[in-house]
Design a protein around this motif. Structure first.
Motif, PDB file in Angstrom:
ATOM      1  N   ALA A 149       0.845  -1.197   0.000  1.00  8.75           N
ATOM      2  CA  ALA A 149       0.000   0.000   0.000  1.00  8.75           C
ATOM      3  C   ALA A 149       0.881   1.249   0.000  1.00  8.75           C
ATOM      4  O   ALA A 149       1.344   1.690   1.044  1.00  8.75           O
ATOM      5  CB  ALA A 149      -0.926  -0.014   1.211  1.00  8.75           C
ATOM      6  N   MET A 150       1.137   1.783  -1.190  1.00 11.27           N
ATOM      7  CA  MET A 150       1.960   2.989  -1.351  1.00 11.27           C
ATOM      8  C   MET A 150       1.121   4.034  -2.072  1.00 11.27           C
ATOM      9  O   MET A 150       0.540   3.742  -3.110  1.00 11.27           O
ATOM     10  CB  MET A 150       3.207   2.689  -2.192  1.00 11.27           C
ATOM     11  N   THR A 151       1.081   5.241  -1.526  1.00 13.87           N
ATOM     12  CA  THR A 151       0.263   6.288  -2.130  1.00 13.87           C
ATOM     13  C   THR A 151       1.079   7.443  -2.709  1.00 13.87           C
ATOM     14  O   THR A 151       0.534   8.279  -3.411  1.00 13.87           O
ATOM     15  CB  THR A 151      -0.724   6.848  -1.095  1.00 13.87           C
ATOM     16  N   CYS A 152       2.386   7.479  -2.398  1.00 12.27           N
ATOM     17  CA  CYS A 152       3.195   8.609  -2.859  1.00 12.27           C
ATOM     18  C   CYS A 152       4.664   8.204  -2.995  1.00 12.27           C
ATOM     19  O   CYS A 152       5.046   7.095  -2.650  1.00 12.27           O
ATOM     20  CB  CYS A 152       3.073   9.774  -1.876  1.00 12.27           C
ATOM     21  N   GLU A 153       5.466   9.145  -3.489  1.00 12.56           N
ATOM     22  CA  GLU A 153       6.901   8.900  -3.653  1.00 12.56           C
ATOM     23  C   GLU A 153       7.573   8.626  -2.308  1.00 12.56           C
ATOM     24  O   GLU A 153       8.511   7.855  -2.223  1.00 12.56           O
ATOM     25  CB  GLU A 153       7.578  10.112  -4.312  1.00 12.56           C
ATOM     26  N   PRO A 203       2.359   3.262  -9.351  1.00 11.83           N
ATOM     27  CA  PRO A 203       0.950   3.289  -9.774  1.00 11.83           C
ATOM     28  C   PRO A 203       0.185   1.982  -9.501  1.00 11.83           C
ATOM     29  O   PRO A 203      -0.974   2.020  -9.113  1.00 11.83           O
ATOM     30  CB  PRO A 203       1.034   3.573 -11.279  1.00 11.83           C
ATOM     31  N   SER A 204       0.834   0.847  -9.689  1.00 11.26           N
ATOM     32  CA  SER A 204       0.143  -0.427  -9.451  1.00 11.26           C
ATOM     33  C   SER A 204       0.421  -0.968  -8.038  1.00 11.26           C
ATOM     34  O   SER A 204      -0.072  -2.035  -7.676  1.00 11.26           O
ATOM     35  CB  SER A 204       0.558  -1.459 -10.491  1.00 11.26           C
TER      36      SER A 204
END
Length: 74
Positions: A12-16, A42-43
């Motif tokens: 679960a990654m939402t940003c850099e 993105p994926s």
């Protein structure tokens, strides 16, 4: 010697910043079982080329505080 495999995880990654945290924690194990890391923000996929087991990699990835799901090994 342990076999080198490509392990795929959903993280679960939402940003850099999130992907950077994943990169940093895995970089600590470069040369200690982790050979290559590929992050697709993105994926939300992380591929790790490694001799470590999926369980060992899950423990490392969980140190980021992100939700991690093991997908597969090839």
């Amino acid at each position: 010697m342990a076999e080198i495999k490509i392990h795929e995880f959903q993280v679960a990654m939402t940003c850099e910043g999130c992907s950077g945290a994943v990169q940093r924690v895995l970089n600590k194990f470069e040369g200690k079982g982790v050979n290559k890391v590929s992050i697709d923000l993105p994926s939300q996929k992380v591929e790790v080329t490694s001799t470590l087991s999926p369980d060992q990699l899950m423990d490392i990835l969980k140190k980021t505080g992100k939700q991690v799901t093991y997908v597969k090994s090839t």
